[in-house]
Structure formats: C-alpha cells, structure tokens
Write a protein that holds these residues in place. Sequence first.
Motif, mmCIF file in Angstrom:
data_model
loop_
_atom_site.group_PDB
_atom_site.id
_atom_site.type_symbol
_atom_site.label_atom_id
_atom_site.label_comp_id
_atom_site.label_asym_id
_atom_site.label_seq_id
_atom_site.Cartn_x
_atom_site.Cartn_y
_atom_site.Cartn_z
ATOM 1 N N HIS A 220 9.646 -3.675 2.050
ATOM 2 C CA HIS A 220 8.370 -3.320 1.264
ATOM 3 C C HIS A 220 8.094 -1.973 1.351
ATOM 4 O O HIS A 220 7.378 -1.587 2.316
ATOM 5 C CB HIS A 220 7.415 -4.188 2.070
ATOM 6 C CG HIS A 220 6.181 -4.272 1.419
ATOM 7 N ND1 HIS A 220 5.121 -5.530 1.412
ATOM 8 C CD2 HIS A 220 5.462 -3.236 0.678
ATOM 9 C CE1 HIS A 220 4.261 -5.235 0.668
ATOM 10 N NE2 HIS A 220 4.297 -3.798 0.248
ATOM 11 N N HIS B 71 7.259 1.568 -1.227
ATOM 12 C CA HIS B 71 6.928 1.884 -2.642
ATOM 13 C C HIS B 71 7.409 3.399 -2.629
ATOM 14 O O HIS B 71 6.861 4.421 -2.100
ATOM 15 C CB HIS B 71 5.247 1.872 -3.067
ATOM 16 C CG HIS B 71 4.878 0.445 -3.071
ATOM 17 N ND1 HIS B 71 4.877 -0.261 -4.160
ATOM 18 C CD2 HIS B 71 4.723 -0.291 -1.955
ATOM 19 C CE1 HIS B 71 4.431 -1.405 -3.725
ATOM 20 N NE2 HIS B 71 3.977 -1.507 -2.334
ATOM 21 N N HIS C 272 3.543 -9.236 -4.887
ATOM 22 C CA HIS C 272 2.607 -8.836 -4.071
ATOM 23 C C HIS C 272 1.544 -10.053 -4.148
ATOM 24 O O HIS C 272 1.047 -10.300 -5.237
ATOM 25 C CB HIS C 272 1.908 -7.486 -4.264
ATOM 26 C CG HIS C 272 2.805 -6.358 -3.857
ATOM 27 N ND1 HIS C 272 3.889 -5.970 -4.177
ATOM 28 C CD2 HIS C 272 2.223 -5.182 -2.807
ATOM 29 C CE1 HIS C 272 4.334 -4.940 -3.586
ATOM 30 N NE2 HIS C 272 3.232 -4.484 -2.757
ATOM 31 N N HIS D 154 3.466 -9.071 1.382
ATOM 32 C CA HIS D 154 2.346 -9.259 2.321
ATOM 33 C C HIS D 154 2.033 -11.031 2.422
ATOM 34 O O HIS D 154 3.046 -11.469 3.075
ATOM 35 C CB HIS D 154 1.104 -9.141 1.650
ATOM 36 C CG HIS D 154 0.871 -7.375 1.476
ATOM 37 N ND1 HIS D 154 0.965 -6.458 2.640
ATOM 38 C CD2 HIS D 154 1.078 -6.918 0.429
ATOM 39 C CE1 HIS D 154 1.145 -5.275 1.992
ATOM 40 N NE2 HIS D 154 1.041 -5.363 0.610
ATOM 41 N N ASP E 298 5.420 0.096 3.521
ATOM 42 C CA ASP E 298 4.612 0.027 2.192
ATOM 43 C C ASP E 298 4.437 1.682 1.719
ATOM 44 O O ASP E 298 5.257 1.866 0.519
ATOM 45 C CB ASP E 298 3.058 -0.170 2.444
ATOM 46 C CG ASP E 298 2.503 -1.097 1.513
ATOM 47 O OD1 ASP E 298 3.051 -1.256 0.413
ATOM 48 O OD2 ASP E 298 1.384 -1.665 1.584
HETATM 49 ZN ZN LIG Z 1 3.211 -2.742 -1.167
#
Ligand SMILES: [Zn+2]
Length: 353
Positions: free
Chosen positions: A27, A29, A207, A233, A290
């Motif tokens: 996870h 980005h 997500h 998540h 993230d």
């Molecule tokens: Zn994310």
Amino acid sequence: MTVDSDAVTSTVRISDFVLGLPKCEMHLHLDGTLEPSMKLDLARRNNIEIPQSTTAQIRESFRFHDLPTFLAVHYSNMNVLWTSRDYEDLAYSYLQISAQQNVRHTEMFFDPQLHTSRGVPFPDIVNGYRRAIVRARIDFGMSAELIMCFLRDYTAEYAMATLMEALPYKDWIIGVGLDSDELDHPPAEFSEVFARARSEGFLVTMHCDVDQVDSAEHIRQAIADLHSNRIDHGLNVLDDPDLVIAAREKGLGFTVCPLGYGTHPCGMAPELERIHAMLEAGLKVSVGSDDPPYFGGYLAENLQACIDVGGFTEAELVTISRNAFETAWVSERRRVELLEELDDYARRHGLPA
Ligand SMILES: [Zn+2]
C-alpha cells in the motif's frame, strides 16, 4: 538525483528488530512519495515555478486535515513531474529507501490520470517506473510490481480509457486499483471497468477508506460484486460479522497504513486497536506506508508505530510480514523464497516460524 537526507521525517527510533525484519509493502502510492528535496530538484530541472524555495518551506506546505485537503496538497505537487526520467527518479528514490529498510518485495500504486490529465503521455510514466524497477532488482535484489489505480472522482469512462491505454503494458502492470475521494463514489460505479480489467488478466484491489459514508457496503461490493483480490484499508470490515467471515474464507488481504491514521479525528491508537482486532479475527492484515512524506515515515516507521503506539508484539509483526508475503502478487517460487527468509529471521529471534 540524490535521496532526500531528510526523507524520513519521523523522529521515532526504529528498533533493530523492525529494521531487519524482511518486509513486503503493498500500500504505497508512487505519486505520494515526492519528497521536498525532489520537488525542488524537479521544479528546477523542468523550469516549473513553485511558491516555495527551500525544502523546509515545501515540507511546511504539506499540511492537511482530512482526505479532501490532503488530496488537494498532494495533487498540486504533481505539477513538477513531466518526463520519463522524472518518474524513474521518483520510483528509484522510494525503492532505495525501502531497500535500506529491508523491504524485499513491493507492489506500488500509480495514478496515471494525475499526469495524463495534465498532458503527460502514458508511456512516459510507465517506462520511467519500469526502468526504476529493473534497476532496483539489479542494485538491491528486491522485487517490485506496479498496480495502476483509477481516480474514483473522475468518471468511469475515463477509467476505462486509461485501462485501454494500459493494455500494451500488461506485462509491466500486475493489477489495477481504485483510490481518491470515496464520497459518492462507491466501487459499483466502476464495475464494468474492473470486469474488463479482470478479463484482461489484471488482478484487482481497491481502496475502502476508513469511516466513509457506507464503508461496510463499499467493502461488500468490493468483495462480492467486483471480486477484489485485496482491500486497501478496509478497517470497517469489522462493522459486519458476515463480511469478516467472507473475507477470512477468501483469505483476502487488507493493507492498512498506521501513520496515515494519525490524522484521523480520534488519532492513531483506536485505529491500531481495530487493526489488532482484524488480526485476532484471522484476517490477512499487512502494513503499508501510503504516502510517506505526508504521513511521516516509510514502512519501518509504520511498523514501529504498531509497537510504540499500538502495543503490538514482535511476533505480531512477523505475522504482519507473513500475511504480506502470503497475499502478495508474486510467483509461488518467489513466495516460498520470501517466506523462508522470514522464517529464518523469526527463528533467529526466538519467535515462532
Ligand atoms: Zn492509499
């Protein structure tokens, strides 16, 4: 391009155990890994005027208080990324930092629409990222894959057009995902896009952000209707015992991001309690970072937060790494290699392998 010496903003001390633990991140980005020093360098290289002239000023500008304000800051930072070399530098910098934290495998989200909507050609983005992955394999012996995300606040038609652009690069993109602002954009809105993606051989994740309107229903859609292979998540799975059973029976992975939850109104600790409950319910929870520069740390800092704030044990961190390797989109041969590495590490620390 140099790696930001201030890349890890957290002042948390990472224990030797956490640092050495063989890790897998799913996870993350890539668009959200832009460190202040790289933003400054890219602005200079591409002759882009930005309001800040120092890394401290840029870091100060990384301020937000909820998902929409975070996305506004994050998206405006994308304006310094233009060339294939920019994307290569961005990804390589993240991979280098991750290798230093003993991340052995990573599956990285990228959002092409953040860039194609500004006029950057799709191939330039993918070619840049691909070169970074190949270099990281050679330089650090780590494996990495790309997951292409659709921005859910754009239309399903634009998502489908982006999927069509990605088809010539299927060998370089292992799966597709869905991210950005979830309000009024349930997974079902993109059901045709994901059905087509699956028929083209892409794996699927999406997500389901924390405490959104209809969170549990969105998770249900993702699992039952869109046949998602993972949920990013998804803490609200706990709201519905039937969802917990369905997710456990499928061995569905959940990728959670502790430091990111530090910005939630209730803070990080209650969210870590939920993550703990997910682990105890037998769900395959793994940890990701993230958007590291925005949330204050990479994967090791996130795992350390599990210990320092959530009271997780070292054995539970081994379980988190094992869940990640078990739900990663790797060949069975690579999975066995990674799990053996983890088992060795656990044994050397007197923990159950
Ligand atoms: Zn994310």
